[in-house]
Scaffold this motif. Structure first.
Motif, PDB file in Angstrom:
ATOM      1  N   HIS A  83       4.842  -2.823  -5.205  1.00  0.00           N
ATOM      2  CA  HIS A  83       3.858  -2.293  -4.273  1.00  0.00           C
ATOM      3  C   HIS A  83       2.496  -2.736  -4.801  1.00  0.00           C
ATOM      4  O   HIS A  83       2.037  -2.290  -5.851  1.00  0.00           O
ATOM      5  CB  HIS A  83       3.917  -0.764  -4.187  1.00  0.00           C
ATOM      6  CG  HIS A  83       3.196  -0.235  -2.984  1.00  0.00           C
ATOM      7  ND1 HIS A  83       1.843  -0.443  -2.771  1.00  0.00           N
ATOM      8  CD2 HIS A  83       3.630   0.481  -1.911  1.00  0.00           C
ATOM      9  CE1 HIS A  83       1.472   0.118  -1.647  1.00  0.00           C
ATOM     10  NE2 HIS A  83       2.553   0.673  -1.093  1.00  0.00           N
ATOM     11  N   TRP A  84       1.844  -3.633  -4.073  1.00  0.00           N
ATOM     12  CA  TRP A  84       0.638  -4.282  -4.579  1.00  0.00           C
ATOM     13  C   TRP A  84      -0.473  -3.282  -4.899  1.00  0.00           C
ATOM     14  O   TRP A  84      -1.283  -3.498  -5.805  1.00  0.00           O
ATOM     15  CB  TRP A  84       0.134  -5.337  -3.595  1.00  0.00           C
ATOM     16  CG  TRP A  84      -0.116  -4.822  -2.201  1.00  0.00           C
ATOM     17  CD1 TRP A  84       0.752  -4.868  -1.143  1.00  0.00           C
ATOM     18  CD2 TRP A  84      -1.296  -4.164  -1.735  1.00  0.00           C
ATOM     19  NE1 TRP A  84       0.181  -4.277  -0.042  1.00  0.00           N
ATOM     20  CE2 TRP A  84      -1.083  -3.843  -0.369  1.00  0.00           C
ATOM     21  CE3 TRP A  84      -2.512  -3.815  -2.315  1.00  0.00           C
ATOM     22  CZ2 TRP A  84      -2.037  -3.191   0.404  1.00  0.00           C
ATOM     23  CZ3 TRP A  84      -3.471  -3.172  -1.543  1.00  0.00           C
ATOM     24  CH2 TRP A  84      -3.220  -2.864  -0.195  1.00  0.00           C
ATOM     25  N   ARG A  85      -0.535  -2.164  -4.189  1.00  0.00           N
ATOM     26  CA  ARG A  85      -1.587  -1.185  -4.467  1.00  0.00           C
ATOM     27  C   ARG A  85      -1.363  -0.524  -5.832  1.00  0.00           C
ATOM     28  O   ARG A  85      -2.317  -0.297  -6.581  1.00  0.00           O
ATOM     29  CB  ARG A  85      -1.629  -0.128  -3.360  1.00  0.00           C
ATOM     30  CG  ARG A  85      -2.625   1.007  -3.583  1.00  0.00           C
ATOM     31  CD  ARG A  85      -4.053   0.508  -3.720  1.00  0.00           C
ATOM     32  NE  ARG A  85      -4.995   1.616  -3.838  1.00  0.00           N
ATOM     33  CZ  ARG A  85      -6.246   1.486  -4.264  1.00  0.00           C
ATOM     34  NH1 ARG A  85      -6.727   0.300  -4.614  1.00  0.00           N
ATOM     35  NH2 ARG A  85      -7.042   2.548  -4.343  1.00  0.00           N
ATOM     36  N   MET A  86      -0.112  -0.239  -6.176  1.00  0.00           N
ATOM     37  CA  MET A  86       0.169   0.321  -7.495  1.00  0.00           C
ATOM     38  C   MET A  86      -0.173  -0.688  -8.583  1.00  0.00           C
ATOM     39  O   MET A  86      -0.773  -0.339  -9.615  1.00  0.00           O
ATOM     40  CB  MET A  86       1.637   0.745  -7.604  1.00  0.00           C
ATOM     41  CG  MET A  86       2.024   1.889  -6.705  1.00  0.00           C
ATOM     42  SD  MET A  86       3.739   2.428  -6.950  1.00  0.00           S
ATOM     43  CE  MET A  86       3.573   3.433  -8.421  1.00  0.00           C
ATOM     44  N   GLU A  88      -2.356  -3.028  -8.417  1.00  0.00           N
ATOM     45  CA  GLU A  88      -3.818  -3.149  -8.489  1.00  0.00           C
ATOM     46  C   GLU A  88      -4.428  -1.985  -9.277  1.00  0.00           C
ATOM     47  O   GLU A  88      -5.260  -2.190 -10.176  1.00  0.00           O
ATOM     48  CB  GLU A  88      -4.413  -3.189  -7.081  1.00  0.00           C
ATOM     49  CG  GLU A  88      -5.938  -3.280  -7.077  1.00  0.00           C
ATOM     50  CD  GLU A  88      -6.556  -3.002  -5.715  1.00  0.00           C
ATOM     51  OE1 GLU A  88      -7.767  -3.258  -5.570  1.00  0.00           O
ATOM     52  OE2 GLU A  88      -5.846  -2.510  -4.818  1.00  0.00           O
ATOM     53  N   LEU A  89      -4.044  -0.761  -8.931  1.00  0.00           N
ATOM     54  CA  LEU A  89      -4.579   0.402  -9.641  1.00  0.00           C
ATOM     55  C   LEU A  89      -4.248   0.330 -11.126  1.00  0.00           C
ATOM     56  O   LEU A  89      -5.086   0.632 -11.986  1.00  0.00           O
ATOM     57  CB  LEU A  89      -4.003   1.687  -9.043  1.00  0.00           C
ATOM     58  CG  LEU A  89      -4.504   2.080  -7.654  1.00  0.00           C
ATOM     59  CD1 LEU A  89      -3.666   3.232  -7.101  1.00  0.00           C
ATOM     60  CD2 LEU A  89      -5.979   2.461  -7.690  1.00  0.00           C
ATOM     61  N   ASP A 397       3.558   7.857  -3.252  1.00  0.00           N
ATOM     62  CA  ASP A 397       2.320   7.304  -2.733  1.00  0.00           C
ATOM     63  C   ASP A 397       1.581   6.613  -3.870  1.00  0.00           C
ATOM     64  O   ASP A 397       1.417   7.201  -4.950  1.00  0.00           O
ATOM     65  CB  ASP A 397       1.458   8.427  -2.148  1.00  0.00           C
ATOM     66  CG  ASP A 397       0.111   7.922  -1.678  1.00  0.00           C
ATOM     67  OD1 ASP A 397       0.045   7.336  -0.587  1.00  0.00           O
ATOM     68  OD2 ASP A 397      -0.880   8.096  -2.432  1.00  0.00           O
ATOM     69  N   PRO A 398       1.110   5.374  -3.696  1.00  0.00           N
ATOM     70  CA  PRO A 398       0.488   4.644  -4.806  1.00  0.00           C
ATOM     71  C   PRO A 398      -0.731   5.335  -5.400  1.00  0.00           C
ATOM     72  O   PRO A 398      -0.931   5.296  -6.617  1.00  0.00           O
ATOM     73  CB  PRO A 398       0.106   3.300  -4.170  1.00  0.00           C
ATOM     74  CG  PRO A 398       0.998   3.157  -2.995  1.00  0.00           C
ATOM     75  CD  PRO A 398       1.233   4.535  -2.483  1.00  0.00           C
ATOM     76  N   ASP A 399      -1.548   5.960  -4.581  1.00  0.00           N
ATOM     77  CA  ASP A 399      -2.795   6.534  -5.073  1.00  0.00           C
ATOM     78  C   ASP A 399      -2.619   7.909  -5.699  1.00  0.00           C
ATOM     79  O   ASP A 399      -3.311   8.245  -6.664  1.00  0.00           O
ATOM     80  CB  ASP A 399      -3.818   6.613  -3.934  1.00  0.00           C
ATOM     81  CG  ASP A 399      -4.344   5.249  -3.539  1.00  0.00           C
ATOM     82  OD1 ASP A 399      -5.412   4.864  -4.034  1.00  0.00           O
ATOM     83  OD2 ASP A 399      -3.683   4.551  -2.736  1.00  0.00           O
ATOM     84  N   MET A 606      -0.136  -7.396   1.816  1.00  0.00           N
ATOM     85  CA  MET A 606      -1.131  -7.378   0.749  1.00  0.00           C
ATOM     86  C   MET A 606      -2.513  -7.707   1.308  1.00  0.00           C
ATOM     87  O   MET A 606      -2.651  -8.525   2.234  1.00  0.00           O
ATOM     88  CB  MET A 606      -0.752  -8.397  -0.327  1.00  0.00           C
ATOM     89  CG  MET A 606      -1.468  -8.187  -1.658  1.00  0.00           C
ATOM     90  SD  MET A 606      -1.131  -9.506  -2.868  1.00  0.00           S
ATOM     91  CE  MET A 606       0.653  -9.458  -2.962  1.00  0.00           C
ATOM     92  N   ARG A 607      -3.536  -7.057   0.760  1.00  0.00           N
ATOM     93  CA  ARG A 607      -4.903  -7.304   1.197  1.00  0.00           C
ATOM     94  C   ARG A 607      -5.294  -8.770   0.989  1.00  0.00           C
ATOM     95  O   ARG A 607      -4.908  -9.383  -0.028  1.00  0.00           O
ATOM     96  CB  ARG A 607      -5.902  -6.435   0.433  1.00  0.00           C
ATOM     97  CG  ARG A 607      -5.945  -5.000   0.844  1.00  0.00           C
ATOM     98  CD  ARG A 607      -7.276  -4.350   0.437  1.00  0.00           C
ATOM     99  NE  ARG A 607      -7.808  -4.804  -0.833  1.00  0.00           N
ATOM    100  CZ  ARG A 607      -7.629  -4.185  -2.004  1.00  0.00           C
ATOM    101  NH1 ARG A 607      -6.915  -3.066  -2.046  1.00  0.00           N
ATOM    102  NH2 ARG A 607      -8.153  -4.656  -3.118  1.00  0.00           N
ATOM    103  N   LEU A 610      -6.651  -9.865  -2.444  1.00  0.00           N
ATOM    104  CA  LEU A 610      -5.651  -9.960  -3.502  1.00  0.00           C
ATOM    105  C   LEU A 610      -4.790 -11.206  -3.339  1.00  0.00           C
ATOM    106  O   LEU A 610      -4.445 -11.865  -4.327  1.00  0.00           O
ATOM    107  CB  LEU A 610      -4.778  -8.707  -3.520  1.00  0.00           C
ATOM    108  CG  LEU A 610      -5.507  -7.394  -3.820  1.00  0.00           C
ATOM    109  CD1 LEU A 610      -4.537  -6.217  -3.754  1.00  0.00           C
ATOM    110  CD2 LEU A 610      -6.202  -7.435  -5.172  1.00  0.00           C
TER     111      LEU A 610
END
Length: 631
Positions: A83-86, A88-89, A397-399, A606-607, A610
């Motif tokens: 999961h690209w958001r995870m 990234e964080l 949830d990634p955030d 993915m954004r 990124l």
């Protein structure tokens, strides 16, 4: 049923490894009353076995490093299923978590100019692992443990009560997450020494229980890793994701049999160790995948240039991601070029002096000398793949680290899925548990604090009674057949997973595994134990079997469903990576009949910013045509 003690808390953290302690610290810092429940002794979590270091792009050894490079390496290692958001964080926040540890007293190794030292590890473009010799996990746990004690002392100074704000319950097992109308209401558990039952009422629960390795015969995991958190989430109504991806660390001990599977840290290869077969040949040059050929040396001359100048752009192939190295070792052994005891040779003595080895790898030197009578300063180690880590876990949830579908449930560390995709890079586990342990504790505290007065879910007595009845069932097995032995079922489970759902998988074997798992679940319902609840390891195992069997079924189902080879999942009958599977996550949940079932879900795109971190030629090997067109 005996009386069940009930206590009221704001946040319950299940597990006292790195993720659990970091979550508990954060929840307490937010002002919430927090209790930690750990299966072992406080400070004895399996995190202490994470020896190599904490991956964080601090740039202390190479200034070219940054979060973007760390993100890129993590996505490449996970074959873009992360999961690209995870990811990234994780890459953005890892340096802050390491510096935070230092302010809390962690004593890292230093560079010549006094900065935190960082070492090379497989899959990382730059030296990135902050380390304490090869005992980094131990230092991490020691530091977090001392932080917990400091918070307890602070609370005592304010209230005169050590346990009013942050408490640790040692040697306790949680058997159920209690819910009310689908929302978390607390946990049910018992003291392992006395068998006494208890309920911790709380509107927020953080699962930080680690992995599932004790379902496999050869594993680096400690006895606690029976998939407890994975099963607790399933039984509470939350799905698991990516369970087909089990990492077999390429280097575990293979001899003597009593220590088979014990981890040989990747630090050995990061510090210059090389892999050789029985012909004394460095075989890893034969196994560099096409996608990695621009980054890894093709012969010994190129590898030697890297050793002389670590900024050289072609790293030794021993530092390929773990899934690639594990498959290469497996192939050499199957081809008859293995060591006498079924592994290969890992040699560090040809690269480092004896003094350097004992200084940089003290635990490994002690481990082999004491357990195998091998002096690694003079002779090579025998190593082979061992079940090490599960990339799959609770869908979060990634955030916020909130579990899907169950308000008030959170997960962090190895028990949570998504961050590592199909394969985890070494060192990313420790930074993962710090980054998302903090996030889980923060959002669990916010969830609990945000509930209206009188609006907290509370488990009713019937739910508590059902949990207690389930826990004592092994003392009164069904009549009509001889009781099953929990140790025998566990051994058969481990052999089944090792033989049929191991490092190389086939459709027919996984179908056979699912049949065996179904039969083992039926037999587990007839498990019987003797004696009483005090000091009864057979009873503990009988309860753990429920978790291991549930989670093993999810692994086998998902592995059969994914008809490609990617990362830690290798299908002999589908040997290539299929771009059509790139964004497909397999979610495993329990149906009304208590059996696991799969559904598919696509990862979000993915954004663009990124995606721009990668060359288009590289993306073409992973992404679908639709994703590439969208770019």
């Amino acid at each position: 049923m005996s009386t069940v003690e009930r206590q009221s808390w704001d946040v319950v953290v299940v597990g006292a490894g790195g993720a659990g302690l970091r979550a508990a610290i954060e929840a307490r810092e937010q002002g919430l009353r927090t209790v930690v429940v750990c299966k072992s002794l406080f400070g004895k979590a399996h995190t202490v076995m994470a020896e190599g270091g904490i991956a964080a792009s601090m740039g202390n050894v190479n200034e070219g490093d940054g979060w973007q490079v760390h993100f890129r390496d993590t996505m490449r290692g996970g074959k873009f299923l992360n999961h690209w958001r995870m990811a990234e964080l994780h890459a953005r926040e890892a340096p802050d978590r390491v510096w935070e540890l230092e302010t809390w007293g962690a004593l890292f190794d230093r560079t010549a100019d006094g900065r935190i030292s960082q070492r090379n590890f497989g899959g990382h473009e730059y030296p990135r692992l902050a380390h304490v010799g090869d005992r980094t996990g131990l230092e991490l746990i020691r530091t977090l443990q001392q932080r917990v004690v400091a918070l307890q002392q602070r609370d005592f100074g304010e209230t005169g009560d050590y346990e009013s704000g942050l408490r640790v319950l040692q040697e306790c097992t949680v058997t159920r997450v209690l819910t009310r109308d689908g929302a978390v209401a607390g946990v049910f558990g018992y003291e392992r020494e006395t068998g006494r039952f208890f309920v911790l009422d709380a509107p927020a629960v953080v699962l930080a229980t680690g992995g599932i390795g004790k379902s496999f015969k050869v594993t680096s995991n400690s006895w606690e890793y029976t998939g407890d958190g994975h099963a607790l989430a399933l039984l509470a109504g939350a799905p698991l994701v990516n369970m087909e991806f089990v990492q077999f660390h390429p280097t575990g001990m293979v001899w003597p049999p009593s220590v088979k599977g014990i981890l040989v840290t990747e630090s050995v290869r990061g510090d210059g160790g090389v892999l050789r077969n029985s012909e004394n040949r460095r075989f890893m040059f034969d196994y560099v995948p096409e996608v990695f050929k621009a980054q890894y040396a093709q012969d010994e001359a190129e590898a030697d240039r890297w050793y002389a100048d670590p900024d050289h752009n072609r790293r030794p192939p021993e530092l390929l991601p773990r899934d690639e190295v594990a498959r290469a070792i497996n192939a050499e052994v199957k081809a008859g070029r293995g060591s006498p005891h079924g592994g290969v040779f890992l040699d560090v003595s040809s690269r480092l002096t004896a003094d350097e080895i004992t200084r940089r790898l003290p635990s490994m030197h002690h481990q082999f000398k004491q357990l195998a009578d091998v002096d690694i300063t003079r002779e090579p180690m025998e190593v082979g793949p061992t079940c090490h880590y599960v990339m799959g876990g609770v869908d979060v949830d990634p955030d916020t680290a909130a579990a899907t579908g169950v308000p008030g449930l959170f997960a962090a560390g190895e028990v949570a899925g998504g961050m590592h995709g199909s394969n985890r890079l070494g060192g990313n586990s420790l930074s993962d548990l710090l980054v998302f342990g903090r996030r889980a504790g923060l959002h669990a505290a916010r969830h609990a604090a945000g509930l209206p007065a009188g609006g907290r879910p509370v488990a009713d007595e019937a739910a508590v009674a059902a949990a207690a009845a389930e826990a004592v069932r092994p003392f009164d097995p069904p009549a009509g057949a001889a009781p099953e032995n929990p140790y025998a079922i566990h051994q058969e489970l481990q052999q089944t997973m090792n033989d049929l759902v191991g490092i190389i998988r086939r459709e027919s074997e996984m179908a056979q595994a699912l049949e065996r798992l179904t039969e083992l679940r039926r037999r587990a319902e007839r498990v019987g134990v003797e004696g009483h609840r005090q000091y009864n390891p057979g009873w503990h195992l009988a309860l753990d079997l429920r978790n291991m069997l549930l989670v093993s079924e999810c692994v086998a189902l998902a592995a059969r469903e994914r008809t490609e080879s990617r990362g830690g999942h290798t299908r002999d009958d589908h040997p290539t990576m299929d771009r059509s599977w790139r964004r497909i996550n397999l979610l495993c949940a329990l149906g009304d009949d208590g059996r696991a079932a799969l559904t598919r879900r696509e990862l979000p795109p993915m954004r663009p910013d990124l995606l721009d971190l990668f060359e288009k030629e590289e993306l073409a090997k992973y992404l679908t045509d639709e994703e590439l067109t969208g770019r």
